[in-house]
Write a protein that holds these residues in place. Structure first.
Motif, mmCIF file in Angstrom:
data_model
loop_
_atom_site.group_PDB
_atom_site.id
_atom_site.type_symbol
_atom_site.label_atom_id
_atom_site.label_comp_id
_atom_site.label_asym_id
_atom_site.label_seq_id
_atom_site.Cartn_x
_atom_site.Cartn_y
_atom_site.Cartn_z
ATOM 1 N N MET A 128 0.830 -1.213 0.000
ATOM 2 C CA MET A 128 0.000 0.000 0.000
ATOM 3 C C MET A 128 0.865 1.264 0.000
ATOM 4 O O MET A 128 0.612 2.205 -0.723
ATOM 5 N N ALA A 129 1.924 1.256 0.831
ATOM 6 C CA ALA A 129 2.777 2.443 0.922
ATOM 7 C C ALA A 129 3.596 2.603 -0.347
ATOM 8 O O ALA A 129 4.005 1.630 -0.970
ATOM 9 N N GLN A 130 3.811 3.851 -0.741
ATOM 10 C CA GLN A 130 4.645 4.114 -1.899
ATOM 11 C C GLN A 130 6.070 3.667 -1.611
ATOM 12 O O GLN A 130 6.567 3.789 -0.499
ATOM 13 N N ARG A 131 6.721 3.163 -2.604
ATOM 14 C CA ARG A 131 8.088 2.692 -2.417
ATOM 15 C C ARG A 131 9.059 3.863 -2.544
ATOM 16 O O ARG A 131 8.859 4.777 -3.329
ATOM 17 N N LEU A 132 10.116 3.805 -1.748
ATOM 18 C CA LEU A 132 11.082 4.912 -1.705
ATOM 19 C C LEU A 132 12.474 4.480 -2.166
ATOM 20 O O LEU A 132 13.471 5.081 -1.766
ATOM 21 N N GLU A 133 12.540 3.433 -3.002
ATOM 22 C CA GLU A 133 13.840 3.013 -3.513
ATOM 23 C C GLU A 133 14.528 4.171 -4.226
ATOM 24 O O GLU A 133 13.892 4.940 -4.949
ATOM 25 N N GLY A 134 15.818 4.302 -3.988
ATOM 26 C CA GLY A 134 16.586 5.353 -4.640
ATOM 27 C C GLY A 134 16.556 6.673 -3.904
ATOM 28 O O GLY A 134 17.241 7.618 -4.293
ATOM 29 N N LYS A 135 15.777 6.763 -2.844
ATOM 30 C CA LYS A 135 15.698 8.001 -2.065
ATOM 31 C C LYS A 135 16.503 7.855 -0.763
ATOM 32 O O LYS A 135 16.504 6.794 -0.138
ATOM 33 N N THR A 136 17.164 8.936 -0.385
ATOM 34 C CA THR A 136 17.932 8.967 0.855
ATOM 35 C C THR A 136 17.315 9.999 1.782
ATOM 36 O O THR A 136 17.127 11.154 1.393
ATOM 37 N N ILE A 137 16.978 9.581 2.980
ATOM 38 C CA ILE A 137 16.288 10.433 3.941
ATOM 39 C C ILE A 137 17.201 10.708 5.135
ATOM 40 O O ILE A 137 17.818 9.784 5.678
ATOM 41 N N ALA A 138 17.275 11.950 5.549
ATOM 42 C CA ALA A 138 18.034 12.329 6.741
ATOM 43 C C ALA A 138 17.113 12.347 7.948
ATOM 44 O O ALA A 138 15.971 12.792 7.862
ATOM 45 N N VAL A 139 17.618 11.862 9.072
ATOM 46 C CA VAL A 139 16.922 11.962 10.360
ATOM 47 C C VAL A 139 17.843 12.770 11.268
ATOM 48 O O VAL A 139 18.931 12.315 11.620
ATOM 49 N N LEU A 140 17.418 13.977 11.608
ATOM 50 C CA LEU A 140 18.245 14.868 12.423
ATOM 51 C C LEU A 140 17.871 14.709 13.890
ATOM 52 O O LEU A 140 16.715 14.933 14.275
ATOM 53 N N ALA A 141 18.851 14.314 14.713
ATOM 54 C CA ALA A 141 18.575 14.096 16.137
ATOM 55 C C ALA A 141 19.860 14.230 16.939
ATOM 56 O O ALA A 141 20.963 14.164 16.395
ATOM 57 N N THR A 142 19.703 14.406 18.249
ATOM 58 C CA THR A 142 20.828 14.405 19.167
ATOM 59 C C THR A 142 20.386 13.741 20.467
ATOM 60 O O THR A 142 19.276 13.200 20.547
ATOM 61 N N ASP A 143 21.252 13.766 21.489
ATOM 62 C CA ASP A 143 20.896 13.143 22.762
ATOM 63 C C ASP A 143 19.565 13.663 23.271
ATOM 64 O O ASP A 143 19.280 14.856 23.199
ATOM 65 N N GLY A 144 18.745 12.747 23.788
ATOM 66 C CA GLY A 144 17.465 13.151 24.356
ATOM 67 C C GLY A 144 16.290 12.976 23.419
ATOM 68 O O GLY A 144 15.179 13.388 23.758
ATOM 69 N N PHE A 145 16.509 12.349 22.256
ATOM 70 C CA PHE A 145 15.381 12.130 21.351
ATOM 71 C C PHE A 145 14.430 11.097 21.950
ATOM 72 O O PHE A 145 14.837 10.210 22.693
ATOM 73 N N GLU A 146 13.144 11.249 21.643
ATOM 74 C CA GLU A 146 12.139 10.261 22.066
ATOM 75 C C GLU A 146 12.320 9.027 21.187
ATOM 76 O O GLU A 146 12.172 9.102 19.964
ATOM 77 N N GLN A 147 12.651 7.908 21.813
ATOM 78 C CA GLN A 147 13.132 6.744 21.074
ATOM 79 C C GLN A 147 12.200 6.295 19.958
ATOM 80 O O GLN A 147 12.628 6.137 18.811
ATOM 81 N N VAL A 148 10.913 6.088 20.276
ATOM 82 C CA VAL A 148 10.001 5.560 19.255
ATOM 83 C C VAL A 148 9.775 6.562 18.126
ATOM 84 O O VAL A 148 9.435 6.171 17.012
#
Length: 198
Positions: free
Chosen positions: A1-21
Protein backbone atom coordinates in the motif's frame (compact mmCIF):
# COMPACT_ATOMS: atom_id res chain seq x y z
CA UNK A 1 0.00 0.00 0.00
CA UNK A 2 2.78 2.44 0.92
CA UNK A 3 4.64 4.11 -1.90
CA UNK A 4 8.09 2.69 -2.42
CA UNK A 5 11.08 4.91 -1.71
CA UNK A 6 13.84 3.01 -3.51
CA UNK A 7 16.59 5.35 -4.64
CA UNK A 8 15.70 8.00 -2.06
CA UNK A 9 17.93 8.97 0.85
CA UNK A 10 16.29 10.43 3.94
CA UNK A 11 18.03 12.33 6.74
CA UNK A 12 16.92 11.96 10.36
CA UNK A 13 18.25 14.87 12.42
CA UNK A 14 18.57 14.10 16.14
CA UNK A 15 20.83 14.40 19.17
CA UNK A 16 20.90 13.14 22.76
CA UNK A 17 17.47 13.15 24.36
CA UNK A 18 15.38 12.13 21.35
CA UNK A 19 12.14 10.26 22.07
CA UNK A 20 13.13 6.74 21.07
CA UNK A 21 10.00 5.56 19.26
CA UNK A 22 9.79 8.87 17.36
CA UNK A 23 13.10 7.99 15.73
CA UNK A 24 13.00 4.20 15.53
CA UNK A 25 9.46 3.82 14.14
CA UNK A 26 9.89 6.33 11.27
CA UNK A 27 13.30 4.83 10.43
CA UNK A 28 11.76 1.36 10.37
CA UNK A 29 8.91 2.56 8.13
CA UNK A 30 11.29 4.34 5.77
CA UNK A 31 13.54 1.30 5.42
CA UNK A 32 10.54 -0.95 4.83
CA UNK A 33 9.53 1.42 2.01
CA UNK A 34 12.97 1.01 0.47
CA UNK A 35 14.64 4.27 1.50
CA UNK A 36 18.24 4.70 2.58
CA UNK A 37 18.26 6.42 5.97
CA UNK A 38 21.07 8.40 7.56
CA UNK A 39 21.12 9.62 11.16
CA UNK A 40 22.54 13.16 11.18
CA UNK A 41 23.60 14.75 14.46
CA UNK A 42 25.57 17.55 16.06
CA UNK A 43 27.96 14.92 17.42
CA UNK A 44 29.65 11.76 16.18
CA UNK A 45 29.43 8.29 17.68
CA UNK A 46 26.13 7.40 19.32
CA UNK A 47 23.20 9.47 20.59
CA UNK A 48 21.05 8.60 23.59
CA UNK A 49 17.37 7.90 23.21
CA UNK A 50 14.75 8.24 25.93
CA UNK A 51 11.40 6.65 26.70
CA UNK A 52 9.82 9.77 28.16
CA UNK A 53 12.07 10.39 31.21
CA UNK A 54 13.92 7.07 31.21
CA UNK A 55 17.05 6.32 29.21
CA UNK A 56 16.41 4.08 26.24
CA UNK A 57 18.69 2.77 23.51
CA UNK A 58 21.54 4.55 21.81
CA UNK A 59 21.57 5.04 18.04
CA UNK A 60 24.69 5.26 15.91
CA UNK A 61 25.23 8.53 14.03
CA UNK A 62 25.92 8.18 10.30
CA UNK A 63 26.94 11.76 9.57
CA UNK A 64 27.65 14.89 11.58
CA UNK A 65 26.07 18.23 10.71
CA UNK A 66 29.46 19.62 9.73
CA UNK A 67 29.63 16.93 7.03
CA UNK A 68 25.94 16.95 6.04
CA UNK A 69 24.57 18.63 2.93
CA UNK A 70 20.80 18.89 2.55
CA UNK A 71 21.30 18.65 -1.21
CA UNK A 72 22.11 14.94 -1.01
CA UNK A 73 18.85 14.05 0.75
CA UNK A 74 15.30 13.66 -0.56
CA UNK A 75 13.59 14.40 2.74
CA UNK A 76 14.09 15.13 6.42
CA UNK A 77 12.63 13.61 9.61
CA UNK A 78 12.74 15.50 12.92
CA UNK A 79 11.98 13.28 15.95
CA UNK A 80 10.76 14.82 19.17
CA UNK A 81 11.60 14.42 22.81
CA UNK A 82 11.94 17.60 24.87
CA UNK A 83 15.72 17.80 25.15
CA UNK A 84 16.59 16.81 21.56
CA UNK A 85 14.89 19.66 19.64
CA UNK A 86 15.68 22.15 22.42
CA UNK A 87 19.38 21.46 21.83
CA UNK A 88 19.17 21.49 18.03
CA UNK A 89 17.10 24.69 17.82
CA UNK A 90 20.02 26.78 19.15
CA UNK A 91 22.56 25.10 16.87
CA UNK A 92 23.28 27.27 13.83
CA UNK A 93 24.33 24.32 11.67
CA UNK A 94 21.11 22.49 12.55
CA UNK A 95 18.97 25.53 11.71
CA UNK A 96 20.77 26.01 8.39
CA UNK A 97 20.43 22.31 7.55
CA UNK A 98 16.69 22.32 8.26
CA UNK A 99 16.10 25.60 6.44
CA UNK A 100 17.83 24.23 3.34
CA UNK A 101 15.13 21.56 2.92
CA UNK A 102 12.49 24.28 2.78
CA UNK A 103 14.57 26.39 0.40
CA UNK A 104 14.90 23.35 -1.88
CA UNK A 105 11.16 22.51 -1.58
CA UNK A 106 11.90 19.09 -0.08
CA UNK A 107 9.46 17.31 2.23
CA UNK A 108 10.00 17.48 5.99
CA UNK A 109 8.29 15.46 8.74
CA UNK A 110 8.37 16.70 12.36
CA UNK A 111 6.69 15.16 15.40
CA UNK A 112 5.99 16.14 19.00
CA UNK A 113 8.45 18.83 20.23
CA UNK A 114 10.40 18.86 16.94
CA UNK A 115 8.52 21.88 15.47
CA UNK A 116 10.55 23.96 17.96
CA UNK A 117 13.41 23.56 15.48
CA UNK A 118 11.20 24.87 12.67
CA UNK A 119 10.45 27.99 14.70
CA UNK A 120 14.12 28.81 15.19
CA UNK A 121 14.91 27.93 11.58
CA UNK A 122 12.39 30.61 10.58
CA UNK A 123 10.12 28.32 8.58
CA UNK A 124 7.02 28.01 10.81
CA UNK A 125 5.30 31.26 9.90
CA UNK A 126 2.15 30.81 7.81
CA UNK A 127 2.27 27.03 8.07
CA UNK A 128 -0.65 24.85 9.13
CA UNK A 129 0.80 22.53 11.75
CA UNK A 130 0.28 20.47 14.87
CA UNK A 131 2.66 19.53 17.68
CA UNK A 132 2.88 18.35 21.25
CA UNK A 133 0.38 20.35 23.27
CA UNK A 134 2.96 22.18 25.40
CA UNK A 135 4.62 23.96 22.44
CA UNK A 136 1.52 24.97 20.46
CA UNK A 137 1.58 28.49 21.89
CA UNK A 138 5.19 28.81 20.72
CA UNK A 139 4.08 27.86 17.22
CA UNK A 140 1.21 30.34 17.31
CA UNK A 141 3.59 33.07 18.45
CA UNK A 142 5.84 32.19 15.49
CA UNK A 143 2.91 32.77 13.11
CA UNK A 144 1.82 29.18 12.46
CA UNK A 145 -1.79 28.06 12.19
CA UNK A 146 -1.96 25.39 14.90
CA UNK A 147 -4.55 22.60 14.95
CA UNK A 148 -5.12 19.59 17.20
CA UNK A 149 -5.08 16.70 14.72
CA UNK A 150 -3.13 13.45 14.60
CA UNK A 151 -1.36 14.38 11.39
CA UNK A 152 -1.29 17.59 9.34
CA UNK A 153 0.18 17.99 5.86
CA UNK A 154 0.94 21.46 4.52
CA UNK A 155 2.79 21.69 1.21
CA UNK A 156 5.29 18.93 1.98
CA UNK A 157 5.48 19.55 5.73
CA UNK A 158 4.09 16.69 7.85
CA UNK A 159 3.51 17.23 11.58
CA UNK A 160 2.04 15.11 14.37
CA UNK A 161 1.45 15.50 18.10
CA UNK A 162 2.97 12.57 19.99
CA UNK A 163 3.93 8.86 19.78
CA UNK A 164 0.27 7.80 19.62
CA UNK A 165 0.12 9.48 16.20
CA UNK A 166 3.08 7.53 14.78
CA UNK A 167 1.05 5.22 12.47
CA UNK A 168 -0.62 8.19 10.75
CA UNK A 169 2.61 10.22 10.84
CA UNK A 170 4.67 7.48 9.19
CA UNK A 171 2.05 6.85 6.51
CA UNK A 172 1.84 10.54 5.51
CA UNK A 173 5.61 10.95 5.77
CA UNK A 174 6.16 8.15 3.25
CA UNK A 175 3.46 9.57 1.00
CA UNK A 176 5.11 13.00 0.94
CA UNK A 177 8.63 11.61 0.50
CA UNK A 178 7.39 9.51 -2.42
CA UNK A 179 5.85 12.61 -3.98
CA UNK A 180 9.17 14.42 -3.72
CA UNK A 181 9.83 18.10 -4.21
CA UNK A 182 6.97 20.54 -3.87
CA UNK A 183 7.28 23.04 -6.68
CA UNK A 184 4.65 25.57 -5.67
CA UNK A 185 7.40 27.91 -4.52
CA UNK A 186 5.61 28.51 -1.25
CA UNK A 187 8.22 26.60 0.75
CA UNK A 188 11.14 28.24 -1.02
CA UNK A 189 10.01 31.74 -0.25
CA UNK A 190 9.66 31.03 3.43
CA UNK A 191 12.91 29.16 3.59
CA UNK A 192 15.01 31.86 1.97
CA UNK A 193 13.76 34.82 3.95
CA UNK A 194 15.41 34.18 7.33
CA UNK A 195 18.93 33.76 5.95
CA UNK A 196 20.69 35.86 8.55
CA UNK A 197 21.90 34.06 11.71
CA UNK A 198 19.55 34.35 14.68
Amino acid sequence: MAQRLEGKTIAVLATDGFEQVELTKPVEALKEAGATVEIVSDKSGAIQGFNHFDKGQTVQVDRTLSDADAGRYDGLVLPGGAHNPDTLRINQQARDFVRAFFTQNKPVAAICHAPWILIDAGVAEGRRMTSYKTIRKDLENAGAEVVDEQVVVDDGLVTSRDPDDLPAFCAKMIEEFAEGRHSQGRSAGRGETPSAPH
